[in-house]
Design an enzyme around this catalytic site. Structure first.
Site, short mmCIF file in Angstrom:
data_model
loop_
_atom_site.label_atom_id
_atom_site.label_comp_id
_atom_site.label_asym_id
_atom_site.label_seq_id
_atom_site.Cartn_x
_atom_site.Cartn_y
_atom_site.Cartn_z
CG ASP A 286 86.06 -31.08 42.97
OD1 ASP A 286 85.61 -29.78 42.34
OD2 ASP A 286 85.28 -30.29 44.30
CG ASN B 166 85.32 -31.48 39.50
OD1 ASN B 166 84.85 -30.27 39.86
ND2 ASN B 166 85.30 -32.77 39.34
CB CYS C 146 78.42 -42.64 54.67
SG CYS C 146 77.97 -44.37 54.49
CB THR D 39 73.21 -27.79 42.87
OG1 THR D 39 74.42 -27.42 41.88
CG2 THR D 39 73.11 -29.06 43.40
#
Ligand SMILES: O=C(O)c1cc(C(=O)O)c2c(n1)C(=O)C(=O)c1cc(C(=O)O)[nH]c1-2
Ligand SMILES: [Ca+2]
Length: 689
Positions: free
Chosen positions: A307, A262, A614, A165
């Site tokens: 995280d 993380n 999801c 990304t």
């Protein structure tokens, strides 16, 4: 003597009429010294009120924009969701070319949507990191592919978990790229490729290999030292430490700085038997540019379990600390501390909380090691804990900026907590969210509790004095998760927000001097450039990324945040207009189920499955932020098409992946029960307005 002087003055004056001020480009991701600062001052505090839209360019998707545009040679290079790259005339937005790497079917991967934070441009080439792991070099004039290479080892059993990304960075004759995936199971690394051929030069892993394994193209001796800080069978999960955003180069020291992510999974008990610091997770690591060899590191979160990534943007500056000028590296990572390090040696100079926190009680000034509250170790206590900051961070990827004029750092910060509840026995499933933490709101929390949690969340733009380590001013935002920042020589700070505005602030007082309704939340950082005498400010507008996708409830709270995605470019006296925003009309949200389905074991199972598979697109508590269908109202959920879509990839070309091999038919039934209940409780059960 008088005459020649007058003549000279005349010549100068004439020259002044014909020639405008020199062009100023925005050449690299974060600008000189990674400060996201431009000396341009044609737009300033006095005239910014006249700033208007010069032109807008519609982007093809509404899946969220995070990229920093590049402006070189009069051309803007932008990348939108699904990694579609466009080259546009920087004066009017006229499109020169478009390149689509065709990754829609691969975007199931990743925690946070099919986003990209930018391309790099150098020597007539545009470099793109595609979400499917490819690094691609394009011809800057035509958009033709010159070379491409897969940066993820396809033989790795975890290969499908990796994404890109982040923006590639050009350093010397190399192009550097890392990747994401530590919410699924990944082992972080950063790679340097030869810019002309695309050949791998070096690779630095942030996590040691499985004992006994020798890494191809990477055998840094420091790995033996790192391995002593690990226990258990971390390699089965990857270990984490993904380099998914910040990579910076300091020509002065010839060092590359990477920010690492993380632990993977988050849960230290699962990952490393609850033992060891786990180098080089959640760290800043300095590498020798030509070789990728380790030079120093500073670990922000030993044994990370929350995280708490150290991937947030880093800024270089020369600051006078205790009377001594020092070349520093600054970062405001997720964990809520603002760090100042000596960037030649990695020495910890100072660290102070810029947002409230309860995971740590301070930092030892000599060792730079945080004092971690034992209550934070949910994997040991077995207790759920409400902790600050949340995994979303006190500051996430939207970059902060530094102004050498004010000496202040401008941070899009947020005060948000979350419940960390241990899921110590979670199994690693390739392609599934594997954190070892029960995902709150996935459910595990009912809709009302989720809403209450979201309503306590706050977002700010803060001005931070890095020498005094204290806040100078703050502007409260409507909600958390606001836009990246640009600071300019005009004493201005530009930043977007979740409520759908791009704003200009006085860099000394924080006063709002200008505001533009962008018709969508703005997260990406603005840039500025001067072309043919005109200073422009450009930003990619479009709400998306991790937070908005999962935080559907919060999206609704912030108001109209989802809207058309565009590149917006501004100049003084710009007269362009956006077409009026058409409010979504039609019937109110309808439940797919209007009778109460039972709450039973199936519901709890469906809740857990929803959380892992999801939630990251369709939203916490099944409340969608709008970019993806709201499953509480989708008639497809209860239809025969549902298994076709979820297991056979019927909608893969539109970005809905197949979960074949990860979900069974029985799993789908449990997810349906979860969705039906959410639908009934939230939509059918609620009084209609
Ligand atoms: O651990 C990782 O590998 C990883 C990757 C990414 C990513 O690549 O976007 C994010 C995160 N973590 C993350 O923790 C996070 O909060 C996040 C937000 C976003 C986003 O684009 O909005 N990406 C990511
Ligand atoms: Ca992460």
């Amino acid at each position: 003597m008088r005459k020649p002087l007058t003549l000279l003055a005349l010549v100068l004056a004439l020259g002044g009429c014909q020639k405008s001020a020199p062009d100023v480009e925005w050449q690299s991701h974060s600008g000189p010294d990674a400060q996201r600062y431009s000396t341009l001052a044609d737009i300033d505090r006095g005239n910014v009120g006249r700033l208007g839209l010069a032109f807008a360019h519609d982007l093809e998707t509404d899946r969220g924009q995070e990229a920093t545009p590049i402006m070189v040679g009069g051309v803007l290079y932008v990348v939108s969701a699904y990694d579609v790259v466009e080259a546009l005339d920087a004066r009017d937005g006229h499109r020169l070319w478009r390149y689509d790497p065709d990754v829609r079917a691969a975007t199931a991967r990743g925690c946070c949507g099919p986003v990209s934070r930018g391309v790099a441009v150098a020597d007539g080439k545009v470099y793109l990191g595609a979400i499917d792991g490819r690094l691609i070099a394009l011809d800057a004039r035509s958009g033709q592919v010159l070379w491409q290479t897969q940066t993820v080892d396809q033989a790795d059993p975890l290969a499908v978990n990796y994404t890109i990304t982040g923006a590639p960075r050009v350093v010397k004759d190399m192009v550097l790229i890392g990747n994401g995936g530590a919410e699924f199971g990944a082992r972080g690394y950063v790679s340097a490729y030869d810019r002309s051929s695309g050949r791998l030069r070096w690779r630095f892993y942030t996590v040691p290999p499985k004992p006994g394994r020798v890494d191809h193209a990477a055998s840094d001796p420091v790995m033996a030292r790192a391995a002593q800080t690990w226990a258990g069978q971390w390699w089965r999960y990857g270990g984490g430490g993904t380099v998914w955003d910040a990579i910076e180069y300091d020509p002065k020291s010839d060092l590359i700085y990477i920010g690492t992510g993380n632990g993977s999974p988050w849960n230290h008990g699962m990952r490393s038997a609850g033992q060891g610091d786990n180098l080089f997770l959640s760290s800043i690591v300095a590498l020798r540019a030509d070789t990728g060899r380790y030079v120093w590191h500073y670990q922000e979160v030993p044994g990370d379990s929350w995280d708490y990534t150290a991937t947030q943007n880093m800024v270089m500056a020369r600051l006078t600390i205790n009377g001594t000028p020092r070349d520093v590296l600054m970062q405001a990572p997720k964990n809520g501390y603002f760090y100042v390090l000596d960037r030649r040696t990695g020495q910890f100079l100072s660290g102070k909380p810029f947002m409230p926190m309860n995971w740590s009680r301070g930092i030892d000034p000599h060792s730079g090691r945080p004092d971690i509250d034992p209550q934070a170790r949910y994997y040991q206590t077995g207790q759920a804990r409400f902790q600050f900051p949340s995994s979303g961070g006190a500051h996430n990827w939207p970059p902060m900026a530094f102004s050498p004029q004010t000496g202040l750092v401008y941070i899009p910060a947020q005060d948000v907590g979350m419940v960390y509840a241990p899921a110590n026995a979670e199994k690693q499933v390739v392609g599934a969210y594997t954190s070892g933490v029960a995902m709150a709101g996935g459910g595990h929390m009912d809709a009302a509790a989720t809403r209450a949690l979201y309503s306590g969340m706050k977002g700010y733009l803060i001005a931070w004095d890095p020498v005094a380590q204290r806040e100078r001013w703050r502007v409260k935002q409507v909600a958390p998760f606001n836009g990246g920042v640009l600071a300019t020589g005009g004493h201005l700070v530009f930043a977007g927000n979740t409520a759908g505005q791009l704003q200009a602030f006085d860099d000394t007082t924080g006063r709002v001097l200008w505001s533009f309704p962008a018709q969508t939340g703005v997260l990406a950082p603005p840039i500025t450039y001067r072309l043919q005498g005109t200073q422009y400010v450009a930003v990619m507008a479009g709400w998306g990324g991790g937070w908005p996708l999962t935080g559907g409830v919060m999206a609704l709270q912030a108001g109209k945040t989802i809207g058309p995605n565009r590149l917006l470019v501004f100049a003084l006296d710009g007269k362009a207009k956006l077409p009026p925003l058409v409010a979504p009309s039609g019937p109110p949200p309808r439940a797919i189920i209007d009778v109460a389905p039972a709450i039973n074991a199936q519901y709890a199972r469906g809740d857990g499955l929803y959380g892992r598979f999801c939630l990251r697109c369709h939203g916490a508590g099944a409340v969608s932020a709008g970019a993806y269908p709201d499953l509480r109202q989708s008639p497809l959920v209860m239809s025969d098409a549902f298994p076709q879509i979820v297991l056979n990839g019927a909608l893969a070309p539109r970005g809905m992946p197949s979960f074949a091999g990860q979900l069974t038919r029985a799993d789908l039934d449990a997810i349906r029960i979860y969705l039906a209940r959410r639908s009934y409780e939230d939509l059918a059960g609620a009084p209609q307005k």
